[in-house]
Design a protein around this motif. Structure first.
Motif, mmCIF file in Angstrom:
data_model
loop_
_atom_site.group_PDB
_atom_site.id
_atom_site.type_symbol
_atom_site.label_atom_id
_atom_site.label_comp_id
_atom_site.label_asym_id
_atom_site.label_seq_id
_atom_site.Cartn_x
_atom_site.Cartn_y
_atom_site.Cartn_z
ATOM 1 N N SER A 227 0.912 -1.233 -0.098
ATOM 2 C CA SER A 227 -0.019 -0.120 -0.048
ATOM 3 C C SER A 227 0.939 1.307 -0.017
ATOM 4 N N ARG A 228 2.137 1.052 0.670
ATOM 5 C CA ARG A 228 2.857 2.313 0.615
ATOM 6 C C ARG A 228 3.472 2.805 -0.728
ATOM 7 N N VAL A 229 3.671 1.746 -1.573
ATOM 8 C CA VAL A 229 4.248 2.051 -2.861
ATOM 9 C C VAL A 229 3.857 3.299 -3.498
ATOM 10 N N ALA A 230 2.461 3.360 -3.657
ATOM 11 C CA ALA A 230 1.712 4.562 -4.168
ATOM 12 C C ALA A 230 2.062 6.012 -3.680
ATOM 13 N N HIS A 231 2.559 5.637 -2.100
ATOM 14 C CA HIS A 231 2.640 7.210 -1.644
ATOM 15 C C HIS A 231 4.139 7.544 -1.370
ATOM 16 N N LEU A 232 4.945 6.658 -1.876
ATOM 17 C CA LEU A 232 6.467 7.046 -1.556
ATOM 18 C C LEU A 232 6.951 8.299 -2.310
ATOM 19 N N GLY A 233 6.409 8.660 -3.205
ATOM 20 C CA GLY A 233 6.700 9.888 -4.127
ATOM 21 C C GLY A 233 6.305 11.038 -3.473
ATOM 22 N N GLU A 234 5.415 10.802 -2.500
ATOM 23 C CA GLU A 234 4.949 11.995 -2.017
ATOM 24 C C GLU A 234 5.593 12.429 -0.991
ATOM 25 N N VAL A 258 13.137 1.509 -3.001
ATOM 26 C CA VAL A 258 13.104 2.478 -2.165
ATOM 27 C C VAL A 258 13.548 3.828 -2.706
ATOM 28 N N HIS A 259 14.639 3.925 -3.029
ATOM 29 C CA HIS A 259 15.487 5.020 -3.584
ATOM 30 C C HIS A 259 14.913 5.696 -4.806
ATOM 31 N N ASN A 260 14.594 4.751 -5.772
ATOM 32 C CA ASN A 260 14.126 5.211 -6.931
ATOM 33 C C ASN A 260 12.662 5.574 -6.638
ATOM 34 N N SER A 261 11.925 5.248 -5.859
ATOM 35 C CA SER A 261 10.427 5.715 -5.495
ATOM 36 C C SER A 261 10.444 6.930 -4.987
ATOM 37 N N ILE A 262 11.546 7.528 -4.077
ATOM 38 C CA ILE A 262 11.392 8.913 -3.339
ATOM 39 C C ILE A 262 12.133 9.587 -4.032
#
Length: 296
Positions: A227-234, A258-262
């Motif tokens: 569920s958190r994957v969609a929010h890491l970019g926030e 994780v690094h690529n998502s943030i």
């Protein structure tokens, strides 16, 4: 050690360093008690000027237990997760993240730096987007984004993940389990003496042996899914991702995701490090945390 009421539960915590320093909270992983943290690491953070706060997550150590729920059926939960079925749990990573945020507020701080290790890294990631007003900076150590399709543990590490911790429930069993665990997921380049491992495990057993909490923590992670994957970019706070190149439990590809998502995050990969924080890696890890915190 002191306790404080936060988020509807009692949380046991301890502090290190100068109270005038910048608050930094260490979030432990599955079943990790506050005294589980590498003392060299905690001292180095305090020496770097942080006011370090370590605590027992809910269902761990001396914090509130969720005994009414009963033991978790981990094999069944894994099967449900793989089938994309709903996994029922007494709490989720959202609740654990809120615990960390409310602990900081209850201690009188508006916000803090957060460092999460393993499943604590997943909690820290959740906290960074769920409660951004509380987060100065975040370090995710040995953690995954939980995105489906990422590398999984294999062989002995995969078997270890679902194995009951110290099924005999004895002090000697806890020490034997610690030695075996270090062989399976510890840092191959930085082995810890067996004597030290046994002493630590004995002390942790004496303080609180509670395998049911460990199981329910894993259940919370499975129930949270990806569920958190969609929010890491926030996430807006400065983020550093720290990982061991030889981590067999959470393969490096998970940290890279994780690094690529943030956006704007940095990644530090430490050769020879597995799924622990060895003394030899502490200078590099603390330097990365300090550098990231200064961005705040």
């Amino acid at each position: 050690m002191p306790k404080i009421s936060a988020n509807g539960i009692e949380i046991e915590y301890e502090t290190r360093g100068d109270a005038a320093g910048d608050p930094l909270v260490l979030i432990g992983g599955l079943g990790v008690q506050l005294m589980s943290w590498n003392e060299t690491f905690v001292k180095a953070l305090a020496d770097a000027g942080f006011y370090v706060i370590v605590y027992d997550n809910r269902d761990v150590g001396k914090s509130t237990k969720f005994e009414d729920w009963g033991p978790a059926d981990i094999p069944a939960a894994f099967a449900q997760a793989r089938a994309k079925e709903k996994v029922t749990a007494p709490y989720t990573l959202d609740d654990l993240a809120d615990d960390a945020a409310e602990l900081v507020l209850a201690l009188g701080f508006d916000k803090a730096h957060f460092v999460g290790s393993s499943n604590g890294g997943a909690i820290a990631q959740t906290l960074a987007y769920r409660r951004p007003e509380c987060v100065k900076s975040m370090a995710s150590i040995m953690a995954t984004s939980a995105r489906r399709g990422l590398p999984r543990p294999e062989g002995a590490a995969a078997e270890w993940l679902t194995r009951p911790r110290n099924p005999a429930g004895t002090r000697e069993g806890a020490m034997e389990d610690a030695v075996e665990t270090a062989k399976i997921i510890g840092s191959p380049a930085f082995p810890v003496e067996e004597r030290v491992l046994r002493e630590r495990a004995g002390a942790l057993f004496d303080r609180s042996f509670y395998p049911d909490g460990n199981g329910r923590h894993l259940l919370a992670s499975l129930a949270s899914g990806d569920s958190r994957v969609a929010h890491l970019g926030e996430i807006k706070a400065p983020v550093v991702v720290i990982h061991g190149r030889e981590d067999p439990l959470v393969p490096l590809g998970c940290a890279e995701d994780v690094h690529n998502s943030i956006p704007g995050s940095e990644i530090v990969v430490i050769d020879g490090m597995g799924h622990d924080i060895p003394d030899e890696a502490v200078p590099v890890i603390v330097a990365a945390i300090v550098k990231n915190a200064k961005k705040a």
